[in-house]
Design a protein around this motif. Structure first.
Motif, PDB file in Angstrom:
ATOM      1  N   VAL A  19       0.676  -1.042  -0.352  1.00 42.73           N
ATOM      2  CA  VAL A  19       0.142  -0.400   0.170  1.00 42.73           C
ATOM      3  C   VAL A  19       0.808   1.603   0.056  1.00 42.73           C
ATOM      4  CG1 VAL A  19      -1.725   1.042   1.054  1.00 42.73           C
ATOM      5  CG2 VAL A  19      -2.280  -0.882   1.273  1.00 42.73           C
ATOM      6  N   SER A  20       1.158   1.815  -0.988  1.00 46.87           N
ATOM      7  CA  SER A  20       1.464   3.359  -1.322  1.00 46.87           C
ATOM      8  C   SER A  20       0.854   4.445  -1.993  1.00 46.87           C
ATOM      9  CB  SER A  20       2.905   3.646  -1.778  1.00 46.87           C
ATOM     10  OG  SER A  20       2.746   2.182  -3.147  1.00 46.87           O
ATOM     11  N   SER A  21       1.178   5.816  -2.153  1.00 45.87           N
ATOM     12  CA  SER A  21       0.780   6.380  -2.952  1.00 45.87           C
ATOM     13  C   SER A  21      -0.277   5.501  -3.821  1.00 45.87           C
ATOM     14  CB  SER A  21       1.362   7.730  -2.688  1.00 45.87           C
ATOM     15  OG  SER A  21       2.769   6.909  -3.792  1.00 45.87           O
ATOM     16  N   SER A  22       0.427   4.893  -4.829  1.00 48.16           N
ATOM     17  CA  SER A  22       0.287   4.782  -5.987  1.00 48.16           C
ATOM     18  C   SER A  22      -0.643   3.710  -5.713  1.00 48.16           C
ATOM     19  CB  SER A  22       1.344   4.497  -6.861  1.00 48.16           C
ATOM     20  OG  SER A  22       1.617   3.307  -6.353  1.00 48.16           O
ATOM     21  N   THR A  23      -0.570   2.893  -5.302  1.00 42.79           N
ATOM     22  CA  THR A  23      -1.677   1.916  -4.577  1.00 42.79           C
ATOM     23  C   THR A  23      -2.915   1.979  -3.930  1.00 42.79           C
ATOM     24  OG1 THR A  23      -0.613   1.141  -2.963  1.00 42.79           O
ATOM     25  CG2 THR A  23      -0.185   0.467  -6.146  1.00 42.79           C
ATOM     26  N   VAL A  24      -2.979   3.391  -3.269  1.00 42.53           N
ATOM     27  CA  VAL A  24      -3.755   3.488  -2.332  1.00 42.53           C
ATOM     28  C   VAL A  24      -5.137   2.994  -2.875  1.00 42.53           C
ATOM     29  CG1 VAL A  24      -3.925   5.914  -2.423  1.00 42.53           C
ATOM     30  CG2 VAL A  24      -4.950   4.637  -0.370  1.00 42.53           C
ATOM     31  N   ASP A  25      -5.392   3.296  -3.858  1.00 43.00           N
ATOM     32  CA  ASP A  25      -7.004   3.313  -4.883  1.00 43.00           C
ATOM     33  C   ASP A  25      -7.210   2.174  -4.667  1.00 43.00           C
ATOM     34  OD1 ASP A  25      -8.404   5.464  -3.504  1.00 43.00           O
ATOM     35  OD2 ASP A  25      -6.742   6.381  -5.143  1.00 43.00           O
ATOM     36  N   ASP A  26      -6.471   1.044  -5.218  1.00 38.63           N
ATOM     37  CA  ASP A  26      -6.167  -0.237  -5.938  1.00 38.63           C
ATOM     38  C   ASP A  26      -6.816  -1.477  -4.851  1.00 38.63           C
ATOM     39  OD1 ASP A  26      -4.558   0.577  -7.628  1.00 38.63           O
ATOM     40  OD2 ASP A  26      -2.972  -1.054  -7.193  1.00 38.63           O
ATOM     41  N   ILE A  27      -8.127  -2.126  -5.504  1.00 31.42           N
ATOM     42  CA  ILE A  27      -8.791  -2.827  -4.821  1.00 31.42           C
ATOM     43  C   ILE A  27      -9.331  -4.724  -4.892  1.00 31.42           C
ATOM     44  CG2 ILE A  27     -10.501  -0.907  -4.145  1.00 31.42           C
ATOM     45  CD1 ILE A  27     -11.998  -2.177  -6.217  1.00 31.42           C
ATOM     46  N   VAL A  28      -9.311  -4.968  -5.039  1.00 29.81           N
ATOM     47  CA  VAL A  28      -9.296  -7.245  -4.510  1.00 29.81           C
ATOM     48  C   VAL A  28     -11.131  -6.738  -5.129  1.00 29.81           C
ATOM     49  CG1 VAL A  28      -8.953  -9.599  -4.269  1.00 29.81           C
ATOM     50  CG2 VAL A  28      -7.431  -7.120  -3.814  1.00 29.81           C
ATOM     51  N   LYS A  29     -10.997  -7.184  -6.210  1.00 34.27           N
ATOM     52  CA  LYS A  29     -12.820  -7.780  -7.168  1.00 34.27           C
ATOM     53  C   LYS A  29     -12.806  -9.280  -7.326  1.00 34.27           C
ATOM     54  CE  LYS A  29     -11.462  -4.790 -10.589  1.00 34.27           C
ATOM     55  NZ  LYS A  29     -11.827  -3.833 -12.279  1.00 34.27           N
ATOM     56  N   VAL A  30     -13.842  -9.185  -6.825  1.00 38.13           N
ATOM     57  CA  VAL A  30     -14.540 -10.683  -6.367  1.00 38.13           C
ATOM     58  C   VAL A  30     -14.691 -11.044  -7.960  1.00 38.13           C
ATOM     59  CG1 VAL A  30     -16.341 -11.572  -5.349  1.00 38.13           C
ATOM     60  CG2 VAL A  30     -15.836  -9.709  -3.969  1.00 38.13           C
ATOM     61  N   ARG A  31     -14.539 -12.104  -7.644  1.00 35.75           N
ATOM     62  CA  ARG A  31     -15.217 -13.175  -9.328  1.00 35.75           C
ATOM     63  C   ARG A  31     -16.488 -14.049  -8.596  1.00 35.75           C
ATOM     64  NH1 ARG A  31     -11.548 -14.134 -12.941  1.00 35.75           N
ATOM     65  NH2 ARG A  31     -12.015 -16.008 -13.900  1.00 35.75           N
ATOM     66  N   ARG A  32     -17.704 -13.189  -8.791  1.00 37.27           N
ATOM     67  CA  ARG A  32     -18.694 -14.550  -8.288  1.00 37.27           C
ATOM     68  C   ARG A  32     -18.893 -15.688  -9.802  1.00 37.27           C
ATOM     69  NH1 ARG A  32     -22.575 -10.290  -6.430  1.00 37.27           N
ATOM     70  NH2 ARG A  32     -23.478 -11.917  -5.854  1.00 37.27           N
ATOM     71  N   SER A  33     -20.231 -16.395  -9.028  1.00 40.24           N
ATOM     72  CA  SER A  33     -20.044 -17.448 -10.498  1.00 40.24           C
ATOM     73  C   SER A  33     -21.163 -17.736  -9.912  1.00 40.24           C
ATOM     74  CB  SER A  33     -19.244 -18.768 -10.472  1.00 40.24           C
ATOM     75  OG  SER A  33     -18.901 -18.735 -10.168  1.00 40.24           O
ATOM     76  N   LEU A  56     -18.454 -23.069  -2.636  1.00 38.02           N
ATOM     77  CA  LEU A  56     -17.344 -23.402  -2.876  1.00 38.02           C
ATOM     78  C   LEU A  56     -17.078 -22.773  -4.673  1.00 38.02           C
ATOM     79  CD1 LEU A  56     -17.712 -26.593  -1.676  1.00 38.02           C
ATOM     80  CD2 LEU A  56     -16.515 -24.288   0.031  1.00 38.02           C
ATOM     81  N   PRO A  57     -16.999 -21.515  -4.970  1.00 36.61           N
ATOM     82  CA  PRO A  57     -16.688 -21.000  -5.978  1.00 36.61           C
ATOM     83  C   PRO A  57     -15.662 -20.726  -6.149  1.00 36.61           C
ATOM     84  CG  PRO A  57     -17.871 -19.746  -4.828  1.00 36.61           C
ATOM     85  CD  PRO A  57     -17.995 -20.627  -3.766  1.00 36.61           C
ATOM     86  N   ASP A  58     -14.766 -21.252  -7.315  1.00 36.93           N
ATOM     87  CA  ASP A  58     -13.615 -20.785  -7.370  1.00 36.93           C
ATOM     88  C   ASP A  58     -13.260 -19.604  -8.358  1.00 36.93           C
ATOM     89  OD1 ASP A  58     -13.623 -22.231 -10.165  1.00 36.93           O
ATOM     90  OD2 ASP A  58     -13.255 -24.504  -8.836  1.00 36.93           O
ATOM     91  N   TYR A  59     -12.040 -20.282  -9.545  1.00 38.34           N
ATOM     92  CA  TYR A  59     -11.620 -19.000 -10.224  1.00 38.34           C
ATOM     93  C   TYR A  59     -11.539 -19.107 -11.850  1.00 38.34           C
ATOM     94  CZ  TYR A  59      -8.649 -16.342  -6.244  1.00 38.34           C
ATOM     95  OH  TYR A  59      -8.186 -15.809  -5.068  1.00 38.34           O
ATOM     96  N   GLN A  60     -11.818 -20.506 -11.604  1.00 43.29           N
ATOM     97  CA  GLN A  60     -12.734 -20.797 -13.115  1.00 43.29           C
ATOM     98  C   GLN A  60     -13.600 -19.950 -13.110  1.00 43.29           C
ATOM     99  OE1 GLN A  60     -12.087 -22.828 -15.432  1.00 43.29           O
ATOM    100  NE2 GLN A  60     -10.024 -24.381 -14.307  1.00 43.29           N
ATOM    101  N   GLY A  61     -14.734 -19.943 -12.652  1.00 44.92           N
ATOM    102  CA  GLY A  61     -15.221 -18.550 -13.040  1.00 44.92           C
ATOM    103  C   GLY A  61     -16.640 -18.738 -13.830  1.00 44.92           C
ATOM    104  N   ILE A  80     -10.358 -12.577  -5.980  1.00 41.67           N
ATOM    105  CA  ILE A  80     -10.471 -13.777  -4.823  1.00 41.67           C
ATOM    106  C   ILE A  80     -12.165 -13.858  -5.447  1.00 41.67           C
ATOM    107  CG2 ILE A  80     -11.413 -11.318  -3.579  1.00 41.67           C
ATOM    108  CD1 ILE A  80     -10.370 -13.064  -1.116  1.00 41.67           C
ATOM    109  N   ALA A  81     -11.675 -15.334  -4.975  1.00 44.33           N
ATOM    110  CA  ALA A  81     -13.020 -16.073  -4.961  1.00 44.33           C
ATOM    111  C   ALA A  81     -13.397 -16.309  -3.560  1.00 44.33           C
ATOM    112  CB  ALA A  81     -12.759 -17.801  -6.107  1.00 44.33           C
ATOM    113  N   GLY A  82     -14.165 -17.253  -3.651  1.00 47.83           N
ATOM    114  CA  GLY A  82     -14.891 -17.716  -2.369  1.00 47.83           C
ATOM    115  C   GLY A  82     -16.423 -17.305  -2.312  1.00 47.83           C
ATOM    116  N   PRO A  83     -16.717 -18.135  -0.778  1.00 44.70           N
ATOM    117  CA  PRO A  83     -17.903 -17.833  -0.111  1.00 44.70           C
ATOM    118  C   PRO A  83     -17.687 -16.284   0.675  1.00 44.70           C
ATOM    119  CG  PRO A  83     -17.042 -19.060   1.608  1.00 44.70           C
ATOM    120  CD  PRO A  83     -15.834 -19.466  -0.373  1.00 44.70           C
TER     121      PRO A  83
END
Length: 346
Positions: free
Chosen positions: A24-38, A195-200, A245-248
């Motif tokens: 986490v730095s000034s250049s990445t402070v707004d980066d987020i982890v996106k949820v993969r949903r199925s 139990l959703p995985d990264y396959q999506g 990120i995936a998962g419940p």
């Protein structure tokens, strides 16, 4: 914690160098982890009322209907990101300024009503050929999917949805076909929500082994599998290079809403006062699940949703009184009904 996310003593939290919070730095402070949903096609089947009560009765018998009863919500990627930043692979806990906390088997059992005792959810992940998977699907699901919908032991949600829409259960449907239709829905619930995985957009066919006898499905500890899977996905997502990120994660979001006051979508609501109709033991589905209390429309007027900076700051400032350490009251009628009901079923 030096900046409330990095450890002062690296002897315990020794994986900081590869932890996303170190990036986490000034250049990445707004980066987020996106949820993969199925799960979109699953909710389409239910919101459009395409699922007959005969199927719902079987899903309840299998122990899965509680997951559906809690409904679908929009994921707050910013909240999920803030939680992942505080998740530690070394301890499997969230590290907050007021202490460590984690989602537990009790949370999974009460929020989704899944059994947490019984046989382990496990099996042999065989490498069947496409033709072999097709015949297994024909035997258990009632249809032979096209080869384009099968990949590496995964079956496309689209194939399952299309089959269900073309073979809707009615009052006249044979019991054998109702069971096969229910297995299709159960596979979508497992692969798309629990139990959703990264396959999506697909479900793992390995779970069909556990659906072969519809009367023994509820004897498996699905709640334990969900919790273990969530822990694994949180650990993976906390690595510095991860962006999805995936998962419940819906169950994690409910957990956060229930326990962390500063991320609650509405300060006038909490996990103990959200309204549900009284439990009716003669009703078709007699259990009012805790997670279903959050199946309402939120205005998000007071919630720091969709702002990772604000959520980070709120968690940094959170004191002990702003975290609800004891959410479930055992004398609460809904929670008591849930725990008693599932204790008796297992």
């Amino acid at each position: 914690m030096t900046d409330n996310r990095s450890p002062e003593d690296p002897s315990v939290l020794y994986l900081q160098a590869t932890h996303m919070s170190s990036n986490v730095s000034s250049s990445t402070v707004d980066d987020i982890v996106k949820v993969r949903r199925s799960d979109n096609l699953i909710w389409k089947l239910f919101t459009d009322n395409y699922v007959h009560n005969r199927v719902i009765a079987y899903l309840n018998h299998m122990g899965f209907y509680g997951v559906l009863e809690c409904g679908s919500q929009v994921y707050d990627n910013h909240l999920i990101t803030a939680l992942v930043e505080r998740w530690r692979r070394e301890t499997h806990t969230f590290h907050f300024t007021c202490g460590e906390a984690t989602i537990t088997l009790e949370d999974v059992s009460i929020i989704w009503g899944l059994p947490i005792d019984g046989e382990a959810v496990t099996g042999v992940d065989v490498s069947n050929k496409v033709e072999e998977w097709q015949h297994i699907c024909l035997d258990m699901l009632g249809f032979l999917p096209a080869s384009k919908y099968l990949k590496g032991g995964h079956l496309s949600m689209t194939a399952l949805y299309d089959h269900c829409m073309s073979n809707l259960v009615t009052d006249d449907t044979s019991e054998v076909d109702v069971v096969k239709f229910t297995c299709c829905i159960a596979l979508m619930i497992i692969g798309g929500i629990m139990l959703p995985d990264y396959q999506g957009g697909s479900a793992r066919l390995i779970f069909l082994q556990l659906l072969r006898d519809i009367d023994t499905v509820k004897s498996y500890s699905w709640g334990s599998a969900v919790l273990a899977f969530l822990y694994r996905e949180l650990c993976n997502a906390s690595r510095i290079e991860k962006t999805t990120i995936a998962g419940p994660l819906y169950i994690l979001q409910i957990w956060a809403w229930s326990r962390i006051k500063c991320v609650n979508p509405d300060p006038d609501l909490d996990g103990l006062t959200l309204g549900l109709p009284p439990v009716d033991p003669d009703a078709f589905i007699p259990i009012s699940l805790y997670g279903a209390r959050w199946k309402i429309e939120f205005s998000y007027t007071y919630s720091p949703t969709h702002s990772i900076r604000i959520i980070r700051d709120s968690l940094d400032r959170m004191n002990n009184n702003e975290f609800n350490w004891v959410v479930y009251q055992k004398n609460d009628i809904d929670v008591k009904t849930i725990t008693d009901s599932y204790d008796n079923k297992i």
